[in-house]
Design an enzyme around this catalytic site. Structure first.
Site, PDB file in Angstrom:
ATOM      1  N   PRO A   2       0.683  -1.020   0.581  1.00  0.00           N
ATOM      2  CA  PRO A   2       0.457   0.058   0.058  1.00  0.00           C
ATOM      3  C   PRO A   2       0.946   1.614   0.324  1.00  0.00           C
ATOM      4  O   PRO A   2       1.446   1.815   1.154  1.00  0.00           O
ATOM      5  CB  PRO A   2      -0.894   0.055   1.340  1.00  0.00           C
ATOM      6  CG  PRO A   2      -0.147  -1.098   2.011  1.00  0.00           C
ATOM      7  CD  PRO A   2       0.868  -1.473   1.483  1.00  0.00           C
ATOM      8  N   GLU A   3       0.155   2.648  -1.113  1.00  0.00           N
ATOM      9  CA  GLU A   3       0.779   3.164  -0.932  1.00  0.00           C
ATOM     10  C   GLU A   3       0.093   4.203  -0.020  1.00  0.00           C
ATOM     11  O   GLU A   3      -1.040   4.019   0.319  1.00  0.00           O
ATOM     12  CB  GLU A   3       1.686   4.081  -2.017  1.00  0.00           C
ATOM     13  CG  GLU A   3       1.916   3.111  -3.088  1.00  0.00           C
ATOM     14  CD  GLU A   3       1.954   2.895  -4.245  1.00  0.00           C
ATOM     15  OE1 GLU A   3       2.689   4.692  -5.010  1.00  0.00           O
ATOM     16  OE2 GLU A   3       2.238   2.485  -5.198  1.00  0.00           O
ATOM     17  N   LYS A  58       3.597   6.757   4.656  1.00  0.00           N
ATOM     18  CA  LYS A  58       2.532   5.062   4.721  1.00  0.00           C
ATOM     19  C   LYS A  58       2.554   4.369   6.093  1.00  0.00           C
ATOM     20  O   LYS A  58       2.218   3.184   6.153  1.00  0.00           O
ATOM     21  CB  LYS A  58       3.053   4.152   3.981  1.00  0.00           C
ATOM     22  CG  LYS A  58       3.707   5.248   2.272  1.00  0.00           C
ATOM     23  CD  LYS A  58       4.582   3.047   1.801  1.00  0.00           C
ATOM     24  CE  LYS A  58       4.627   5.222   0.192  1.00  0.00           C
ATOM     25  NZ  LYS A  58       5.629   4.014  -0.399  1.00  0.00           N
ATOM     26  N   ARG A 125       4.081 -11.315   2.821  1.00  0.00           N
ATOM     27  CA  ARG A 125       5.578 -11.892   2.553  1.00  0.00           C
ATOM     28  C   ARG A 125       5.605 -11.605   3.655  1.00  0.00           C
ATOM     29  O   ARG A 125       7.573 -11.131   3.963  1.00  0.00           O
ATOM     30  CB  ARG A 125       5.760 -10.812   1.296  1.00  0.00           C
ATOM     31  CG  ARG A 125       5.494 -11.128   0.358  1.00  0.00           C
ATOM     32  CD  ARG A 125       5.764 -10.342  -0.541  1.00  0.00           C
ATOM     33  NE  ARG A 125       7.452 -10.190  -0.774  1.00  0.00           N
ATOM     34  CZ  ARG A 125       7.387 -10.019  -2.049  1.00  0.00           C
ATOM     35  NH1 ARG A 125       6.419  -8.663  -3.159  1.00  0.00           N
ATOM     36  NH2 ARG A 125       8.639  -9.965  -2.652  1.00  0.00           N
ATOM     37  N   ARG A 276      13.226  -1.223  -9.745  1.00  0.00           N
ATOM     38  CA  ARG A 276      12.175  -1.119  -9.962  1.00  0.00           C
ATOM     39  C   ARG A 276      11.584  -0.926 -11.057  1.00  0.00           C
ATOM     40  O   ARG A 276      11.583  -0.332 -12.593  1.00  0.00           O
ATOM     41  CB  ARG A 276      11.210   0.103  -9.346  1.00  0.00           C
ATOM     42  CG  ARG A 276      12.007   0.187  -7.894  1.00  0.00           C
ATOM     43  CD  ARG A 276      11.948  -0.583  -6.881  1.00  0.00           C
ATOM     44  NE  ARG A 276      10.417  -0.612  -6.763  1.00  0.00           N
ATOM     45  CZ  ARG A 276       9.960  -0.333  -6.230  1.00  0.00           C
ATOM     46  NH1 ARG A 276       9.978   0.289  -5.136  1.00  0.00           N
ATOM     47  NH2 ARG A 276       8.534  -0.718  -5.508  1.00  0.00           N
TER      48      ARG A 276
END
Length: 286
Positions: A2-3, A58, A125, A276
């Site tokens: 999530p951002e 965040k 994760r 990225r």
DNA sequence: CTTTCTGTTAGAAA
DNA sequence: ATTTCTAACAGAAA
């Protein structure tokens, strides 16, 4: 995962569901996610209530007491999901927007709020963490965050200043750096650069005044729009009620490699930049 | 089957 | 000092 818009959506959901409910018990199934000792973690939280959930970038900040804060970072795949067993027993799924059942194999912490209500910390994760800190430490941590869209420090003056300080930094990295500008992640960086017509490989110092201003405005606009529709669900993201975000259909470049650009029809390209995945339109972005 | 990729970021390496 | 790479982990996709 999530951002800023996703974390903000979770924050709002939690403030509607868990405030002032006593934490009766905490099941900790994956101790490494807790940065305090487990005894201390339980000792401090059990019997307390959450007065408010705040956010910096965040990072979620649960306000427990004057000098006690629970920090929760979701990293890539963390979820905070509230579930009421009562609604479930009355028939139907407790969360109208979700078919997920909890706990599942990724539910590593379970907060029992009494009355059949629970808060799950899920994390596929296991990169996320929970940590109780005092006020001094909280301020120390918050001080490391850069200017944040939607807050008072996100001004054109400040934006111009950080660009000037990092002239040689590639824009993609510049925008992803939480210490410079906080809240953006891979999706919103790519989207902001697309709508601003700027290639991610450009450096901070190479922007014209007009380009910089456009980028400054677009970042704020895109973040605000994403918050309005509950963020983006690309894979694992869920809000505090287990629902998905609706910004996903509004993405112009992220996840759209080889598809036609929404503006000019050119195929969207995907490359790797500083490790990225990076999406852009080779025609619209200069 | 193996390899590569994934929304983050601290810490190591360069 | 500053920028880039790697590791943490599990699973989906190629």
């Amino acid at each position: 995962m999530p951002e800023l818009p996703e974390v903000e959506t979770v924050r709002r959901g939690l403030n509607k569901t868990i405030l002032n409910k006593k934490i009766r018990e905490i099941k900790i199934l994956k101790p490494k996610l807790v940065r305090n000792s487990l005894a201390e973690f339980r000792e401090i939280l059990v019997g307390e209530t959450v007065k408010n959930v705040a956010r910096t970038g965040k990072l979620l900040i649960f306000e427990i007491a004057e000098n006690t804060f629970l920090l929760v970072h979701l990293k890539m795949t963390g979820q905070l999901i509230f579930q009421s067993q009562n609604e479930k027993m009355m028939g139907g799924h407790p969360n109208p927007n979700s078919n997920d059942e909890f706990p599942n194999k990724y539910s590593h912490l379970i907060f029992d709020l009494g009355d059949g209500e629970q808060l799950f910390y899920n994390d596929l994760r296991q990169f996320g963490y929970l940590e109780i800190v005092d006020k001094a430490r909280l301020l120390e941590i918050q001080a490391k965050y850069g200017i944040e869209p939607g807050t008072a420090n996100y001004t054109w003056e400040n934006f111009r200043e950080i660009l000037a300080k990092k002239k040689k930094t590639v824009l993609k990295s510049f925008l992803l750096n939480q210490q410079i500008i906080s809240g953006l992640g891979n999706i919103y960086v790519d989207e902001s650069l697309f709508w601003s017509g700027i290639l991610p490989t450009r450096t901070a110092g190479s922007l014209t005044e007009a380009e910089a201003k456009k980028l400054f405005k677009n970042i704020a606009k895109i973040i605000a729009e994403a918050i309005e529709v509950g963020g983006t669900t690309f894979r694992n993201y869920r809000d505090a009620l287990g629902g998905k975000g609706n910004f996903t259909d509004k993405l112009a470049v992220y996840g759209r490699e080889k598809l036609p650009c929404l503006v000019c029809g050119t195929k969207i390209e995907k490359t790797k930049l500083n490790g990225r995945g990076t999406h852009f339109c080779p025609h619209c972005q200069k």
